[in-house]
Each structure stands twice: as structure tokens, then as C-alpha cells.
Design a protein around this motif. Structure first.
Motif, short mmCIF file in Angstrom:
data_model
loop_
_atom_site.label_atom_id
_atom_site.label_comp_id
_atom_site.label_asym_id
_atom_site.label_seq_id
_atom_site.Cartn_x
_atom_site.Cartn_y
_atom_site.Cartn_z
N TYR A 1 5.86 8.83 -3.39
CA TYR A 1 7.08 9.01 -2.61
C TYR A 1 7.73 10.37 -2.88
CZ TYR A 1 11.36 7.85 -0.15
OH TYR A 1 12.41 7.85 0.73
N ASP A 2 7.82 10.76 -4.16
CA ASP A 2 8.46 12.05 -4.46
C ASP A 2 7.46 13.20 -4.59
OD1 ASP A 2 7.35 11.84 -7.02
OD2 ASP A 2 9.28 11.59 -8.04
N GLY A 3 6.19 12.93 -4.31
CA GLY A 3 5.16 13.97 -4.31
C GLY A 3 4.64 14.35 -5.69
N SER A 4 5.04 13.63 -6.74
CA SER A 4 4.58 13.98 -8.09
C SER A 4 3.25 13.32 -8.46
CB SER A 4 5.65 13.62 -9.13
OG SER A 4 5.94 12.23 -9.12
N VAL B 1 7.75 12.53 0.35
CA VAL B 1 8.48 11.90 1.44
C VAL B 1 9.98 12.07 1.20
CG1 VAL B 1 8.97 9.71 2.60
CG2 VAL B 1 6.64 10.23 1.86
N GLY B 2 10.40 11.88 -0.05
CA GLY B 2 11.81 11.99 -0.40
C GLY B 2 11.99 11.90 -1.90
N HIS C 1 0.88 -1.15 0.00
CA HIS C 1 0.00 0.00 0.00
C HIS C 1 0.92 1.21 0.00
CE1 HIS C 1 -3.76 -2.19 0.97
NE2 HIS C 1 -2.86 -3.08 1.36
N PHE C 2 1.04 1.85 -1.14
CA PHE C 2 2.07 2.87 -1.28
C PHE C 2 1.76 4.14 -0.51
CE2 PHE C 2 2.97 0.19 -5.02
CZ PHE C 2 4.22 -0.23 -4.60
N GLN C 3 0.61 4.20 0.13
CA GLN C 3 0.36 5.30 1.05
C GLN C 3 1.23 5.14 2.29
OE1 GLN C 3 -1.87 3.37 -0.41
NE2 GLN C 3 -3.39 4.65 -1.42
N GLU C 4 1.89 3.99 2.43
CA GLU C 4 2.75 3.70 3.57
C GLU C 4 4.19 4.14 3.30
OE1 GLU C 4 2.11 -0.47 3.95
OE2 GLU C 4 0.08 -0.22 4.69
N ALA D 1 10.07 -0.78 -1.81
CA ALA D 1 9.24 -0.23 -0.73
C ALA D 1 8.63 1.11 -1.10
CB ALA D 1 10.06 -0.10 0.55
N THR D 2 8.86 1.57 -2.32
CA THR D 2 8.28 2.84 -2.77
C THR D 2 7.52 2.62 -4.06
OG1 THR D 2 10.08 3.55 -4.23
CG2 THR D 2 10.31 4.06 -1.86
N ASP D 3 6.80 3.64 -4.49
CA ASP D 3 6.12 3.60 -5.79
C ASP D 3 6.88 4.45 -6.81
OD1 ASP D 3 5.49 6.11 -4.71
OD2 ASP D 3 3.44 6.09 -5.49
#
Length: 150
Positions: free
Chosen positions: A64-67, A74-75, A10-13, A48-50
Motif C-alpha cells: 500500500y505505501d510502496g515499501s 497507493v497511499g 489479495h493485497f495486490q488489490e 483492506a490494506t497490508d
């Protein structure tokens, strides 16, 4: 009778630390071992990321990168996706630890099938690239971290 269980992240994690991702994977063991039917876990990855390109759809970006629309950064995805040649030693170590945590846990059921054998541009998702770059052992029963789940 057999149950196939998909454990896609669940990539919201994305806010979890590497240690939290590992702990979460380890926590699934008791439910797998106590299930009344055979359980084979499929559609999982050491990623562990999308961050993988097109993972969320063409032109959708990454949470993860907000795009990704509506997400909070997050980073950076730099060094977390693409060619394994861009991955740091620390990231490859995490991929190995997370891979072992998941396979050790899934073997408390009747086993696992990783998604996917080969990818075009996301080595962190590829079993083949994991073998070639050392975060997946040639013998899948070999453990560098045999007590990762306690």
C-alpha cells in the motif's frame, strides 16, 4: 462434511476504493450460498490494506505505501494501522461497513471465524479492538448497515 474457506485479501488489490472493497465482499454471497457442502469462512479481516507491521514478513514493508519490494505506492499507511486511537471516524466507519459486508456475505454460507482475536500492533486486524472501538458490534448480529449488500 464441512469446507473451511479462507478469504484473506489479495493485497495486490490495494488500489480499490473502500466502496469497491465492500462490493467485492458482497459479490461472494451467491457462491457461498450455492456450495454443495457447508462452508465456514475463516482467516479474514476488516483491514483492506497490508499496512500492518510484519504482515508481509519482517522488514518487507507494505504494498500500500510502496515499501514492499516491487510494489507501487497507493497511499500512506498512517492512520490505517496500529492503535485504533489513531484511526479517523471515517476509517472506523469503513471498518464497520466492511466488517458487516463480509459477515453478511459469509452468513450466506454456514458462518465465519475472523482472524484474529487479538493483535499486538494492528488493531484493524483485531476482533477484540474492533469490539472496544465500535467497528464490531457487541452482538455480532446487530447491523448498522443492514442493506450494505443490497
Amino acid at each position: 462434511m464441512n469446507i473451511s474457506s479462507d478469504v484473506v485479501h489479495h493485497f495486490q488489490e490495494n488500489q480499490r476504493t473502500n466502496a469497491q472493497h465492500i462490493q467485492s465482499a458482497c459479490s461472494w454471497g451467491s457462491s457461498l450460498s450455492s456450495f454443495s457442502l457447508w462452508v465456514v469462512v475463516g482467516e479474514w479481516t476488516p483491514a483492506a490494506t497490508d499496512c500492518a507491521k510484519y504482515l508481509n514478513g519482517r522488514g518487507k514493508g507494505s504494498r500500500y505505501d510502496g515499501s514492499f519490494p516491487g510494489s507501487t505506492r497507493v497511499g500512506s499507511c498512517t492512520g490505517l494501522t496500529g492503535s485504533a486511537s489513531t484511526f479517523s471516524t471515517a476509517y472506523k466507519t469503513f471498518l464497520r461497513q466492511y466488517w458487516e459486508a463480509q459477515t453478511s456475505t459469509f452468513e450466506q454460507g454456514q458462518g465465519w471465524i475472523q482472524w484474529a482475536w487479538k493483535t499486538e500492533i494492528a488493531d484493524e486486524w483485531s476482533y477484540q479492538a474492533g469490539l472496544a472501538n465500535g467497528w464490531i458490534p457487541q452482538n455480532p448480529t446487530t447491523r448498522a448497515y443492514p442493506t450494505i449488500c443490497g
